[in-house]
Write a protein that holds these residues in place. Structure first.
Motif, PDB file in Angstrom:
ATOM      1  N   UNK A 227       4.034  21.562  -7.686  1.00 56.41           N
ATOM      2  CA  UNK A 227       4.061  21.880  -9.107  1.00 56.41           C
ATOM      3  C   UNK A 227       5.287  22.747  -9.357  1.00 56.41           C
ATOM      4  N   UNK A 228       5.576  22.983 -10.610  1.00 55.43           N
ATOM      5  CA  UNK A 228       6.659  23.885 -10.966  1.00 55.43           C
ATOM      6  C   UNK A 228       6.169  24.895 -11.979  1.00 55.43           C
ATOM      7  N   UNK A 229       6.743  26.093 -11.917  1.00 49.07           N
ATOM      8  CA  UNK A 229       6.407  27.138 -12.874  1.00 49.07           C
ATOM      9  C   UNK A 229       7.069  26.839 -14.212  1.00 49.07           C
ATOM     10  N   UNK A 230       6.804  27.690 -15.176  1.00 54.42           N
ATOM     11  CA  UNK A 230       7.415  27.518 -16.503  1.00 54.42           C
ATOM     12  C   UNK A 230       8.938  27.591 -16.436  1.00 54.42           C
ATOM     13  N   UNK A 231       9.477  28.256 -15.413  1.00 48.05           N
ATOM     14  CA  UNK A 231      10.932  28.379 -15.256  1.00 48.05           C
ATOM     15  C   UNK A 231      11.481  27.386 -14.241  1.00 48.05           C
ATOM     16  N   UNK A 232      10.628  26.474 -13.757  1.00 45.66           N
ATOM     17  CA  UNK A 232      11.104  25.428 -12.867  1.00 45.66           C
ATOM     18  C   UNK A 232      11.031  25.736 -11.392  1.00 45.66           C
ATOM     19  N   UNK A 233      10.408  26.858 -11.008  1.00 41.45           N
ATOM     20  CA  UNK A 233      10.306  27.170  -9.581  1.00 41.45           C
ATOM     21  C   UNK A 233       9.238  26.291  -8.943  1.00 41.45           C
ATOM     22  N   UNK A 234       9.583  25.540  -7.883  1.00 42.72           N
ATOM     23  CA  UNK A 234       8.584  24.686  -7.243  1.00 42.72           C
ATOM     24  C   UNK A 234       7.653  25.488  -6.335  1.00 42.72           C
ATOM     25  N   UNK A 235       6.427  25.046  -6.253  1.00 35.77           N
ATOM     26  CA  UNK A 235       5.464  25.628  -5.318  1.00 35.77           C
ATOM     27  C   UNK A 235       4.424  24.568  -4.972  1.00 35.77           C
ATOM     28  N   UNK A 236       3.661  24.812  -3.916  1.00 35.53           N
ATOM     29  CA  UNK A 236       2.643  23.867  -3.489  1.00 35.53           C
ATOM     30  C   UNK A 236       1.491  23.845  -4.484  1.00 35.53           C
ATOM     31  N   UNK A 237       1.007  22.656  -4.776  1.00 29.99           N
ATOM     32  CA  UNK A 237      -0.131  22.537  -5.693  1.00 29.99           C
ATOM     33  C   UNK A 237      -1.377  23.187  -5.116  1.00 29.99           C
ATOM     34  N   UNK A 238      -1.533  23.108  -3.794  1.00 36.55           N
ATOM     35  CA  UNK A 238      -2.664  23.751  -3.128  1.00 36.55           C
ATOM     36  C   UNK A 238      -2.362  25.236  -2.981  1.00 36.55           C
ATOM     37  N   UNK A 239      -2.889  26.033  -3.896  1.00 35.73           N
ATOM     38  CA  UNK A 239      -2.610  27.470  -3.899  1.00 35.73           C
ATOM     39  C   UNK A 239      -3.594  28.261  -3.050  1.00 35.73           C
TER      40      UNK A 239
END
Length: 269
Positions: A100-112
């Motif tokens: 997924x990406x944050x509101x500013x476009x930072x990618x991170x794993x969907x499984x949090x």
């Protein structure tokens, strides 16, 4: 140090560890940070096809949008390496990873549910990837140019950073410019705001190395106007990459940092 040292070994500058030095990659431990140097052009056509097959639709779409075959191949190689390395740490097939990406476009794993963080940067034929368990990370890599874009300084550098550059001799100014810029980008990526934040209110010059000697101050950024992240970020020394500048920002104290050369043959998808 970035690479592991054997008992009794002398303390020297950080270096990139080969698989022989660091051992086969395995699951990352709590508080550990791994930084990988990836040669994007050292991938065969067959390997690129395999990497393309494990990418998600959005990653493949971004690859297809590049104007040249070289840029497309480098994008595929970088994101293929990202998936392969994360798959080792998470114990899941690389193709099943979702982002997924944050509101500013930072990618991170969907499984949090797992405290994993990562940051990827590529420039030219190289990429640098930082992966961690429990420590926020940001990394940036820039290929050095003989004529740096100094005009960026007016819009993105703090008053202290601009003063530092102005006082340097010409042969030191370019190296300092890229050192400051990569620090600033690495920190912005780690925080997650990208370049949308006010970079002029951020001073990353403390602890900057010039001519092999550290400048006065600690390797922590200074913030103007206060910040929720103030005091929690620091810069960690990285091994030299000839022809490039790179920076690693850590949002907390890491138990161990190791810098490795990426060997695709050791990481199955």
């Amino acid at each position: 140090m970035c690479a592991r040292r054997t008992p009794g070994a002398g303390i020297g500058p950080p270096r990139w560890a080969s698989s022989r030095d660091a051992g086969d990659p395995g699951p990352i431990g709590a508080g550990e940070v791994q930084v990988w140097l990836i040669d994007l052009d050292a991938v065969t056509d067959v390997a690129l096809g395999q990497d393309l097959a494990i990418l998600g639709p959005q990653e493949r779409g971004r690859a297809a949008a590049f104007a040249t075959p070289t840029l497309r191949a480098r994008h595929v190689a970088a994101h293929g390496a990202l998936r392969r390395i994360l798959s080792v740490h998470l114990g899941v097939p690389a193709a099943t990873l979702a982002f997924c990406t944050s509101a500013w476009g930072r990618p991170f794993l969907s499984d949090t549910s797992r405290p994993f963080d990562f940051s990827l940067s590529h420039s030219g034929r190289l990429a640098v990837l930082a992966v961690s368990a429990g420590v926020r990370v940001g990394v940036d890599l820039e290929r050095l140019c003989p004529d740096p874009p100094y005009e960026i300084a007016a819009a993105a550098f703090s008053a202290a950073e601009r003063t530092l550059l102005a006082r340097l001799a010409q042969d030191e100014r370019a190296a300092a410019f890229y050192a400051l810029w990569t620090r600033k980008e690495a920190l912005a990526k780690g925080i997650g705001c990208g370049l949308d934040m006010d970079l002029t209110g951020l001073d990353v010059s403390p602890g900057l190395r010039l001519s092999g000697r550290p400048a006065p101050g600690r390797p922590r950024p200074r913030w103007s106007g206060g910040s929720s992240g103030e005091g929690s970020w620091r810069f960690h020394a990285m091994p030299d990459i000839p022809g490039f500048a790179a920076a690693l920002a850590l949002g907390g104290r890491a138990r161990h940092v190791i810098c490795r050369l990426y060997d695709r043959s050791l990481i199955a998808a």
